[in-house]
Design an enzyme around this catalytic site. Structure first.
Site, PDB file in Angstrom:
ATOM      1  N   LYS A 181       0.776  -1.217  -0.034  1.00  0.00           N
ATOM      2  CA  LYS A 181      -0.024  -0.048   0.008  1.00  0.00           C
ATOM      3  C   LYS A 181       0.744   1.123  -0.139  1.00  0.00           C
ATOM      4  O   LYS A 181       1.371   1.664   0.898  1.00  0.00           O
ATOM      5  CB  LYS A 181      -0.981   0.004   1.282  1.00  0.00           C
ATOM      6  CG  LYS A 181      -2.385   0.591   1.075  1.00  0.00           C
ATOM      7  CD  LYS A 181      -2.324   2.164   0.874  1.00  0.00           C
ATOM      8  CE  LYS A 181      -1.725   2.888   2.014  1.00  0.00           C
ATOM      9  NZ  LYS A 181      -1.761   4.655   1.668  1.00  0.00           N
ATOM     10  N   GLY A 234       6.850   5.175   8.002  1.00  0.00           N
ATOM     11  CA  GLY A 234       5.904   6.564   8.077  1.00  0.00           C
ATOM     12  C   GLY A 234       6.170   7.244   9.409  1.00  0.00           C
ATOM     13  O   GLY A 234       7.324   7.302  10.133  1.00  0.00           O
ATOM     14  N   SER A 235       5.017   7.928  10.013  1.00  0.00           N
ATOM     15  CA  SER A 235       5.024   8.572  11.261  1.00  0.00           C
ATOM     16  C   SER A 235       5.036   7.746  12.515  1.00  0.00           C
ATOM     17  O   SER A 235       4.407   6.733  12.324  1.00  0.00           O
ATOM     18  CB  SER A 235       3.589   9.352  11.276  1.00  0.00           C
ATOM     19  OG  SER A 235       2.613   8.664  11.302  1.00  0.00           O
ATOM     20  N   VAL A 238       1.310   6.862  13.456  1.00  0.00           N
ATOM     21  CA  VAL A 238       0.621   5.486  12.475  1.00  0.00           C
ATOM     22  C   VAL A 238       1.275   4.122  13.039  1.00  0.00           C
ATOM     23  O   VAL A 238       0.782   3.111  12.892  1.00  0.00           O
ATOM     24  CB  VAL A 238       0.597   5.828  11.030  1.00  0.00           C
ATOM     25  CG1 VAL A 238       0.109   4.690  10.317  1.00  0.00           C
ATOM     26  CG2 VAL A 238      -0.358   7.037  10.912  1.00  0.00           C
ATOM     27  N   GLY A 239       2.744   4.319  13.186  1.00  0.00           N
ATOM     28  CA  GLY A 239       3.374   3.341  13.452  1.00  0.00           C
ATOM     29  C   GLY A 239       2.807   2.616  14.781  1.00  0.00           C
ATOM     30  O   GLY A 239       2.836   1.294  14.993  1.00  0.00           O
ATOM     31  N   GLU A 256       9.826   1.824  10.933  1.00  0.00           N
ATOM     32  CA  GLU A 256      10.856   2.925  10.584  1.00  0.00           C
ATOM     33  C   GLU A 256      10.117   4.098  10.679  1.00  0.00           C
ATOM     34  O   GLU A 256       9.225   4.378   9.664  1.00  0.00           O
ATOM     35  CB  GLU A 256      11.508   2.587   9.150  1.00  0.00           C
ATOM     36  CG  GLU A 256      12.784   3.204   9.110  1.00  0.00           C
ATOM     37  CD  GLU A 256      12.761   4.611   8.638  1.00  0.00           C
ATOM     38  OE1 GLU A 256      12.480   5.562   9.411  1.00  0.00           O
ATOM     39  OE2 GLU A 256      12.825   4.777   7.442  1.00  0.00           O
ATOM     40  N   CYS A 290      13.883  10.294   6.381  1.00  0.00           N
ATOM     41  CA  CYS A 290      13.638   9.807   8.010  1.00  0.00           C
ATOM     42  C   CYS A 290      14.955  10.092   8.559  1.00  0.00           C
ATOM     43  O   CYS A 290      14.922  10.366   9.868  1.00  0.00           O
ATOM     44  CB  CYS A 290      13.377   8.289   7.656  1.00  0.00           C
ATOM     45  SG  CYS A 290      14.194   7.514   6.500  1.00  0.00           S
ATOM     46  N   GLU A 386      10.337  15.943  14.917  1.00  0.00           N
ATOM     47  CA  GLU A 386      10.688  15.803  13.531  1.00  0.00           C
ATOM     48  C   GLU A 386       9.867  16.847  12.795  1.00  0.00           C
ATOM     49  O   GLU A 386       8.734  16.773  12.748  1.00  0.00           O
ATOM     50  CB  GLU A 386      10.387  14.567  13.002  1.00  0.00           C
ATOM     51  CG  GLU A 386      10.875  14.101  11.712  1.00  0.00           C
ATOM     52  CD  GLU A 386      10.587  12.731  11.315  1.00  0.00           C
ATOM     53  OE1 GLU A 386       9.253  12.323  11.252  1.00  0.00           O
ATOM     54  OE2 GLU A 386      11.672  12.060  10.976  1.00  0.00           O
TER      55      GLU A 386
HETATM   56  P1  NAI Z   1       1.775   8.622   7.481  1.00  0.00           P
HETATM   57  O1  NAI Z   1       2.300   7.744   8.678  1.00  0.00           O
HETATM   58  O2  NAI Z   1       0.478   9.140   7.844  1.00  0.00           O
HETATM   59  O3  NAI Z   1       1.711   7.981   6.374  1.00  0.00           O
HETATM   60  C1  NAI Z   1       2.847   7.061   5.751  1.00  0.00           C
HETATM   61  C2  NAI Z   1       2.181   5.811   5.200  1.00  0.00           C
HETATM   62  O4  NAI Z   1       1.058   5.164   6.130  1.00  0.00           O
HETATM   63  C3  NAI Z   1       0.992   6.251   4.111  1.00  0.00           C
HETATM   64  O5  NAI Z   1       1.017   5.186   3.292  1.00  0.00           O
HETATM   65  C4  NAI Z   1      -0.040   6.454   4.482  1.00  0.00           C
HETATM   66  O6  NAI Z   1      -1.274   6.192   3.659  1.00  0.00           O
HETATM   67  C5  NAI Z   1      -0.394   5.052   5.619  1.00  0.00           C
HETATM   68  N1  NAI Z   1      -1.174   5.446   6.635  1.00  0.00           N
HETATM   69  C6  NAI Z   1      -1.717   6.395   7.278  1.00  0.00           C
HETATM   70  N2  NAI Z   1      -2.826   6.211   8.284  1.00  0.00           N
HETATM   71  C7  NAI Z   1      -2.644   4.894   8.393  1.00  0.00           C
HETATM   72  C8  NAI Z   1      -3.665   4.034   9.088  1.00  0.00           C
HETATM   73  N3  NAI Z   1      -4.240   4.530   9.909  1.00  0.00           N
HETATM   74  N4  NAI Z   1      -3.466   3.091   8.825  1.00  0.00           N
HETATM   75  C9  NAI Z   1      -2.556   2.455   8.047  1.00  0.00           C
HETATM   76  N5  NAI Z   1      -1.552   3.021   7.215  1.00  0.00           N
HETATM   77  C10 NAI Z   1      -1.759   4.517   7.232  1.00  0.00           C
HETATM   78  O7  NAI Z   1       2.554   9.948   7.509  1.00  0.00           O
HETATM   79  P2  NAI Z   1       2.225  11.491   6.941  1.00  0.00           P
HETATM   80  O8  NAI Z   1       0.797  11.921   7.458  1.00  0.00           O
HETATM   81  O9  NAI Z   1       2.338  11.459   5.519  1.00  0.00           O
HETATM   82  O10 NAI Z   1       3.444  12.418   7.475  1.00  0.00           O
HETATM   83  C11 NAI Z   1       3.404  13.103   8.647  1.00  0.00           C
HETATM   84  C12 NAI Z   1       4.849  12.987   9.680  1.00  0.00           C
HETATM   85  O11 NAI Z   1       4.998  11.386   9.537  1.00  0.00           O
HETATM   86  C13 NAI Z   1       5.746  13.591   8.627  1.00  0.00           C
HETATM   87  O12 NAI Z   1       5.848  14.981   8.839  1.00  0.00           O
HETATM   88  C14 NAI Z   1       7.044  13.076   9.018  1.00  0.00           C
HETATM   89  O13 NAI Z   1       7.365  13.781  10.410  1.00  0.00           O
HETATM   90  C15 NAI Z   1       6.427  11.703   9.369  1.00  0.00           C
HETATM   91  N6  NAI Z   1       7.063  10.811   8.222  1.00  0.00           N
HETATM   92  C16 NAI Z   1       7.942   9.793   8.437  1.00  0.00           C
HETATM   93  C17 NAI Z   1       8.518   9.263   7.284  1.00  0.00           C
HETATM   94  C18 NAI Z   1       9.801   8.450   7.396  1.00  0.00           C
HETATM   95  O14 NAI Z   1      10.439   8.358   6.311  1.00  0.00           O
HETATM   96  N7  NAI Z   1      10.303   7.859   8.455  1.00  0.00           N
HETATM   97  C19 NAI Z   1       7.865   9.248   6.269  1.00  0.00           C
HETATM   98  C20 NAI Z   1       6.582  10.001   6.149  1.00  0.00           C
HETATM   99  C21 NAI Z   1       6.161  10.817   7.232  1.00  0.00           C
HETATM  100 MG    MG Z   2      -0.817  10.810   8.296  1.00  0.00          MG
END
Ligand code: NAI
Ligand code: MG
Length: 484
Positions: A181, A234-235, A238-239, A256, A290, A386
């Site tokens: 996904k 991701g965040s 959500v982790g 991660e 990240c 972050e």
């Molecule tokens: P996010 O954690 O919401 O999104 C990352 C992935 O998780 C996307 O594919 C999204 O569709 C999916 N996702 C979102 N909600 C979910 C849920 N309830 N269940 C399962 N999957 C879900 O991150 P977002 O909102 O795009 O960014 C927010 C902050 O997170 C950023 O400002 C940054 O600080 C951090 N982040 C860190 C990343 C990294 O590389 N470690 C990458 C992206 C964001």
């Molecule tokens: Mg999000």
């Protein structure tokens, strides 16, 4: 053959090697951060689409053509996909740049790393062995490494193609069947690489891709009882959800979750080498990395010199659209831009310098001028959270002990670097860092495909990249044969 222009995809998921629209028929816009305008559509998938993808993966893993391949045959498919990605690298890079907003040179580097993941894990597929424990009397003990089964992969938008390779290639190399996904903000290269995988000859169901929103498609995948392992980048927020769902299903997960990674500059550092790296480590990909080096810890003796060097460099950086000369593109979305501007407005520390936004840059794009702040209080929000943007905070320190305490003084622990010519200090500080990777007199190592990577605490757990990922995507079975 080099394909220069890729057709934009129809809104569809890849399930069992067939492109299928969402069962509901729903689709959603893809917006380019360069001008803020929609330019493509993707499937806005629901739980029923995830069900179909997991079923296709299950069928591939249990009795399908995928399950019958030898490790060498799997490896060959991965290598073939690596070649396809290389053949199409320029077109993929342009697509990535438009979809994510990243400078074209960054996108080109990303495609080289993406191909390299499939090459590395393709080569590794038939080199992962079991072990024998020879110490028990009258028995032979074998340790077998087996794939988990169906693996779920949820990846972010910051490096869509690279994250695909990083997460999916080791899962496929070890014989799992994958359901990916990708992020709704940027996933067109993931879809294209899915098409290349079909062309390369992957059997139906080995690799499935379902696009859509996190709260719907992502949540449906993470709580699906049919998956055996989940890998998430991701965040942290959500982790926590992913790990909670994994716990309910009694499965393992890799998380991660980013970081607040420090670069520690001692008085004896080679500043000419360090200064450009302090800048690029937080400017690369707009700071949406990240492992961004978002904190500079600087010893008092060189503090003024480093501040002056950073000031000059940051003032010279302009955000611009993502053409050949760009070093800093737009951020991914209006939401991320607002979030980063919020951190800049409320930094609570002196602004050392702010770069600019190049004249003529498209109006609707999500551009943020880079900023460097200091001296920052190590406990303040800007030094703890972050930001995920082109924002560096500089923190002074007196001695080695204080540097270590500040470096380890956040909830995160992903990457650190130490700049000093003192060899013993290099070793001491590197060993004292509570994180997953430490660089001495540098930051990063190309794509780092071969190097185990991952975090501690709020940065997550599990290891990706290198052989470590092959271990995470397998489970050990001990077989004891009594031979009398
Ligand atoms: P996010 O954690 O919401 O999104 C990352 C992935 O998780 C996307 O594919 C999204 O569709 C999916 N996702 C979102 N909600 C979910 C849920 N309830 N269940 C399962 N999957 C879900 O991150 P977002 O909102 O795009 O960014 C927010 C902050 O997170 C950023 O400002 C940054 O600080 C951090 N982040 C860190 C990343 C990294 O590389 N470690 C990458 C992206 C964001
Ligand atoms: Mg999000």
């Amino acid at each position: 053959m080099t394909r220069t222009d890729l057709p934009l995809p129809e809104p569809a998921n890849l399930i069992g090697n067939v492109w299928q629209p969402a069962v509901s028929g729903a689709s959603m816009d893809v917006i380019s951060p360069i001008d803020g305008l929609p330019f493509a559509r993707i499937a806005d998938s629901g739980p029923e689409d995830v069900d179909a993808a997991v079923a296709a993966a299950r069928a591939a893993f249990e009795g399908g053509d995928w399950s019958r391949l030898t490790a060498a045959e799997r490896g060959r498919l991965l290598l073939r996909l690596a070649r396809r990605i290389e053949d199409e690298a320029e077109a993929l890079a342009r697509l990535e740049s438009r979809d994510n907003g990243k400078p074209i040179r960054q996108a080109r580097a990303d495609m080289a790393v993406t191909a390299r993941y499939f090459e590395y894990y393709g080569g590794a597929a038939d080199k992962l062995h079991g072990e024998i424990i020879p110490f028990l009397k009258d028995c032979n003990v074998e340790l077998h490494r087996e794939p988990h089964g169906v693996t779920g992969h949820i990846i972010p938008w910051n490096y869509p193609a690279q994250m695909f390779g990083r997460s999916v290639a080791p899962a496929l190399a070890t014989g799992n069947a994958a359901v990916l996904k990708p992020a709704e903000e940027a996933c067109l290269t993931a879809l294209r690489i899915g098409a290349l995988a079909v062309e390369a000859g992957f059997p139906p169901g080995a690799l499935n891709i379902v696009t859509g929103r996190g709260e719907t498609a992502g949540a449906a995948l993470s709580r699906h009882p049919g998956i055996d392992f989940i890998s998430f980048t991701g965040s942290p927020e959500v982790g926590v959800l992913i790990q909670t769902e994994a716990a309910r299903n009694f499965i393992g997960c890799t998380l991660e979750l980013g970081g607040k990674s420090p670069q520690i500059v001692f008085d004896d550092a080679d500043l000419e080498a360090a200064l450009p790296v302090l800048v690029t480590a937080v400017i690369q990909n707009g700071g949406q990395t990240c492992s961004a080096g978002s904190r500079a810890l600087v010893q008092r003796g060189v503090f003024d010199a480093v501040m002056a060097g950073l000031k000059a460099r940051f003032e010279a950086i302009e955000a611009s659209d993502s053409g050949e000369e760009a070093v800093l593109g737009p951020l991914i979305s209006a939401r991320q831009k607002a979030r980063v501007e919020g951190y800049i407005a409320n930094a609570g520390a002196p602004l050392i310098a702010r770069g600019g936004i190049r004249a003529g840059t498209p109006d609707g794009g999500f551009y943020v001028a880079p900023a460097v702040f200091g001296p920052c209080d190590p406990g303040s929000r800007i030094a703890q959270e972050e930001v995920f943007g082109p924002v560096l905070c500089v923190i002074p320190f007196e001695d080695e002990a204080e540097a270590i305490a500040i470096a380890n003084g956040t909830e995160y622990g992903l990457v650190a670097s130490v700049w000093t010519r003192d060899g013993a200090r290099q070793q001491r500080v590197a060993k004292a860092m509570r994180c997953g990777q430490v660089f001495v007199n540098g930051y990063g190592a190309g794509g780092g495909v071969e190097l185990p990577f991952g975090g501690r605490r709020k940065s997550g757990h599990g290891r990706e990249k290198g052989f470590a990922a092959l271990h995470d995507f397998t489970t050990l079975k001990t077989i004891v044969t009594h031979h009398g």
